[in-house]
Design a protein around this motif. Structure first.
Motif, PDB file in Angstrom:
ATOM      1  N   GLN A 113      45.999  32.714  37.211  1.00 24.85           N
ATOM      2  CA  GLN A 113      46.849  33.778  36.693  1.00 24.85           C
ATOM      3  C   GLN A 113      48.311  33.380  36.857  1.00 24.85           C
ATOM      4  O   GLN A 113      48.722  32.932  37.933  1.00 24.85           O
TER       5      GLN A 113
ATOM      6  N   GLU B 249      36.766  44.849  27.828  1.00 24.51           N
ATOM      7  CA  GLU B 249      38.077  45.437  27.621  1.00 24.51           C
ATOM      8  C   GLU B 249      38.765  45.682  28.957  1.00 24.51           C
ATOM      9  O   GLU B 249      38.135  46.037  29.948  1.00 24.51           O
ATOM     10  N   THR B 250      40.083  45.487  28.971  1.00 24.23           N
ATOM     11  CA  THR B 250      40.888  45.803  30.151  1.00 24.23           C
ATOM     12  C   THR B 250      42.025  46.719  29.716  1.00 24.23           C
ATOM     13  O   THR B 250      42.374  46.793  28.535  1.00 24.23           O
ATOM     14  N   THR B 251      42.605  47.407  30.684  1.00 27.93           N
ATOM     15  CA  THR B 251      43.636  48.385  30.351  1.00 27.93           C
ATOM     16  C   THR B 251      44.980  47.730  30.078  1.00 27.93           C
ATOM     17  O   THR B 251      45.881  48.368  29.522  1.00 27.93           O
ATOM     18  N   ASP B 252      45.131  46.455  30.461  1.00 28.50           N
ATOM     19  CA  ASP B 252      46.412  45.805  30.232  1.00 28.50           C
ATOM     20  C   ASP B 252      46.208  44.314  30.004  1.00 28.50           C
ATOM     21  O   ASP B 252      45.127  43.764  30.266  1.00 28.50           O
ATOM     22  N   LYS B 253      47.249  43.668  29.513  1.00 23.42           N
ATOM     23  CA  LYS B 253      47.224  42.234  29.254  1.00 23.42           C
ATOM     24  C   LYS B 253      47.581  41.460  30.515  1.00 23.42           C
ATOM     25  O   LYS B 253      48.435  41.892  31.293  1.00 23.42           O
ATOM     26  N   THR B 254      46.915  40.314  30.738  1.00 20.47           N
ATOM     27  CA  THR B 254      47.310  39.391  31.792  1.00 20.47           C
ATOM     28  C   THR B 254      47.433  38.000  31.184  1.00 20.47           C
ATOM     29  O   THR B 254      46.762  37.678  30.204  1.00 20.47           O
ATOM     30  N   THR B 255      48.288  37.180  31.771  1.00 20.18           N
ATOM     31  CA  THR B 255      48.543  35.839  31.252  1.00 20.18           C
ATOM     32  C   THR B 255      48.045  34.804  32.234  1.00 20.18           C
ATOM     33  O   THR B 255      48.283  34.914  33.451  1.00 20.18           O
ATOM     34  N   TRP B 256      47.353  33.782  31.703  1.00 22.23           N
ATOM     35  CA  TRP B 256      46.760  32.749  32.541  1.00 22.23           C
ATOM     36  C   TRP B 256      47.237  31.381  32.090  1.00 22.23           C
ATOM     37  O   TRP B 256      47.578  31.182  30.921  1.00 22.23           O
TER      38      TRP B 256
ATOM     39  N   ASP C   1      43.370  43.345  38.986  1.00 23.19           N
ATOM     40  CA  ASP C   1      44.300  42.254  39.302  1.00 23.19           C
ATOM     41  C   ASP C   1      43.992  41.582  40.639  1.00 23.19           C
ATOM     42  O   ASP C   1      44.900  41.209  41.384  1.00 23.19           O
TER      43      ASP C   1
ATOM     44  N   GLU D  38      40.003  43.696  36.295  1.00 21.53           N
ATOM     45  CA  GLU D  38      40.681  44.913  35.854  1.00 21.53           C
ATOM     46  C   GLU D  38      41.732  45.353  36.872  1.00 21.53           C
ATOM     47  O   GLU D  38      42.793  45.876  36.498  1.00 21.53           O
TER      48      GLU D  38
END
Length: 219
Positions: free
Chosen positions: A216, A190-197, A167, A165
């Motif tokens: 990441q 659930e997380t507050t934002d999107k991350t790309t891996w 980062d 959450e």
């Protein structure tokens, strides 16, 4: 440093540890060090108790043969760690078991620096253990700056979720077992934002068990 994560709520199921009492569970790397999270995970995302604990499907990962390649991968992965970062429950499981053993993995765990996140632990008895009792995000951020190597997070599901959450996880290592458990704690919430891996490694070991490593994007 890099932080990586490994799954299971307590303990490990590495080759050397298969018959050990600690065989109950489931890391990343940036700038200085990396945080890596390593996980044993089911098809439906469950990471709880793959090799122990009081759970409806306890020891579920033991129903599948990882093969020699899978065992060696997990052992090499564990030996690559410079620091362990763990939650209180995982710490108690490890500290109760590993001091009773010798060998490459046991010797590594018993001697290496260990950081346990706990608001109640004040006098850890396991050799070279340090307690993080306050600002977890701030302390892990500083740890990543100080460590020149890999920080591994075995077990410690809630801790891993908090670090994702915020980062602070750079890599997630998954060993996916071909089973749908239908219940249990899952790795990702659930997380507050999107991350790309991005997928950086993929192989299959033993009885059709895929190992996948995700980093990441941008790290």
């Amino acid at each position: 440093m890099r932080v990586t994560c490994e799954t299971g709520s307590t303990g490990v199921c590495f080759a050397e540890a298969r018959s050990h009492p600690a065989s109950k569970g489931n890391e990343e790397e940036v700038g200085g060090g990396q945080d890596r999270s390593h996980r044993f995970i089911s098809l439906d995302g469950v990471v709880e108790a793959p090799g122990g604990e009081d759970f409806k499907h306890r020891n579920w990962s033991f129903a599948f043969d990882r093969g020699e390649d899978g065992d060696q991968f997990k052992l090499d992965e564990a030996l690559a760690a410079e620091v362990l970062l763990i939650g209180r429950r995982t710490y108690e499981s490890f500290a109760d078991a590993w001091p009773k053993y010798t060998g490459p993995l046991a010797d590594k765990y018993n001697s290496m620096p260990k950081y346990v996140v706990s608001s109640t632990l004040t006098d850890p008895q396991w050799n070279n253990t340090h307690v993080i009792a306050g600002d977890v995000v701030g302390e892990v951020t500083k740890l990543k700056e100080q460590v020149d190597g890999e920080i591994q997070i075995p077990g410690s599901i809630r801790l891993v979720q908090e670090l994702i959450e915020n980062d602070l996880v750079d890599e997630i290592h998954l060993m996916t077992f071909p089973v749908i458990l239908g219940t249990g704690r899952r790795l990702l919430g659930e997380t507050t934002d999107k991350t790309t891996w991005k997928l950086t490694e993929s192989r299959t070991v033993g009885e059709g068990i895929p190992i996948t490593i995700f980093q990441q994007a941008g790290r």
